[in-house]
Design an enzyme around this catalytic site. Sequence first.
Site, PDB file in Angstrom:
ATOM      1  N   ALA A 166      24.694  -3.467   5.424  1.00  0.00           N
ATOM      2  CA  ALA A 166      24.685  -2.419   4.448  1.00  0.00           C
ATOM      3  C   ALA A 166      24.059  -0.992   5.574  1.00  0.00           C
ATOM      4  O   ALA A 166      22.684  -0.671   5.718  1.00  0.00           O
ATOM      5  CB  ALA A 166      23.714  -2.838   3.440  1.00  0.00           C
ATOM      6  N   ASP A 167      24.915   0.161   5.326  1.00  0.00           N
ATOM      7  CA  ASP A 167      24.484   1.307   5.227  1.00  0.00           C
ATOM      8  C   ASP A 167      23.990   1.902   4.134  1.00  0.00           C
ATOM      9  O   ASP A 167      24.040   1.706   3.022  1.00  0.00           O
ATOM     10  CB  ASP A 167      25.560   2.232   6.359  1.00  0.00           C
TER      11      ASP A 167
END
Lengths: 289, 135
Positions: B87-88
């Site tokens: 996840a960014d």
Amino acid sequence: MRTSIMSQMQRSFSIELPKLVPLQLPSRMETHLWYVIPDEVKSTSLLKQYSQLLSPPENDKVLQMRGDKLQKNALLARTLVRTTIARYQTNNGVDPRTLMFKKNMYGKPEVDWQNYKNCSDPPLHFNISHTDSLVACGVTLHVPVGIDLEDKDRKIKHDVLTLAERFYSTDEVTFLSTIPDPEVQRKEFIKLWTLKEAYVKALGKGFSAAPFNTFTIQFKAGTNGGYNLCKEETKKCNRDWKFGLLELADSHYAAVCIEDDQARAPMRVIVRKTIPFVEDELISESKFL
Amino acid sequence: MASLSTTSLSFKAPSTRISQVLRKGSSFQSVTFGRFTSSTSKSLRLQISCAAKAETVQKVSDIVKEQLALTADTPLTAESKFTALGADSLDTVEIVMALEEKFNISVEESDAQNITTIQEAADLIEDLVQKKPAA
């Protein structure tokens, strides 16, 4: 130097590494932007060599990533940082394994130069960003740098204006809401996201020091891809912060942000594609969106 | 700094747990909800919460899997860190919004920044759902 090498002995330095081609330092207003396309790095023996460059804690972090692809990208990111920084050292090349890293008081990674006190090399700054399909590292001399990548085709699941109203500044919301085509609007939202993220990363003080809705990044018409950074509350703009927005590998937006209070000239970004130990390719010079 | 010895507390519900959360500058590269926490807010937060129901954890996992387009064979547990799943910062923002919609809650940015795993998200959700005024 000797003591630092002694302390590294527990890692196997008897393994010969291919030579790294040295690099010329960036000039003050320049950012060197390096990228690797993970899909182009297929050789398992090369990847094994890369993992030998990393410190044990770095390797642990790579292994914590869930899934082969994420692990590979994490490995490539650390490899890119180590090999690139090592190549800029002018004293007969530095073994990338000997580089040490630390975090500033807010958690931003930086090179720990203490082992290189006797070297005349000025400190380099770096920042990494990666997505599923691209890994990049920005390098500057003397000035803090932040970079961010996003896939141009990235799907946004929520309504773009809803997201903007919650997270962006009022001027940015106004700007986005005047865009009639939803596809263009989505792209502008993503470009803004990368610019804002690059600023927060260049600042290096954590998200809470600069929440997205407290500042505006505005395109400056008539300049070669220049942007202004302005405070939401006061509307005052700070010319020390310079931005560049580019397209990388036909697939990504990349934002670069540097803080330089000494220069009024626009920033330059030299883009190179690389596979560490294998090849470099000069891609572009200051080709901004 | 409050110091609390666990022997001086007694809880009847068996699934209750006390989690002590010391906020320090976390890894810059590990993106928590909203990015890394600032080390200047060195507050000791004592959270007393009931471990979230398995059902909530499952719903959170489903949302995370969807947002991150995870393949069926990706190893995923309640302790999985969002960053380890790839996840960014934009993903974490969208995950929080999806959770708000699913559970009809509102998550403060400061709370959002403290969530790093599926379990933590589920715990916060249950906490917020419980606190909602009765309809």
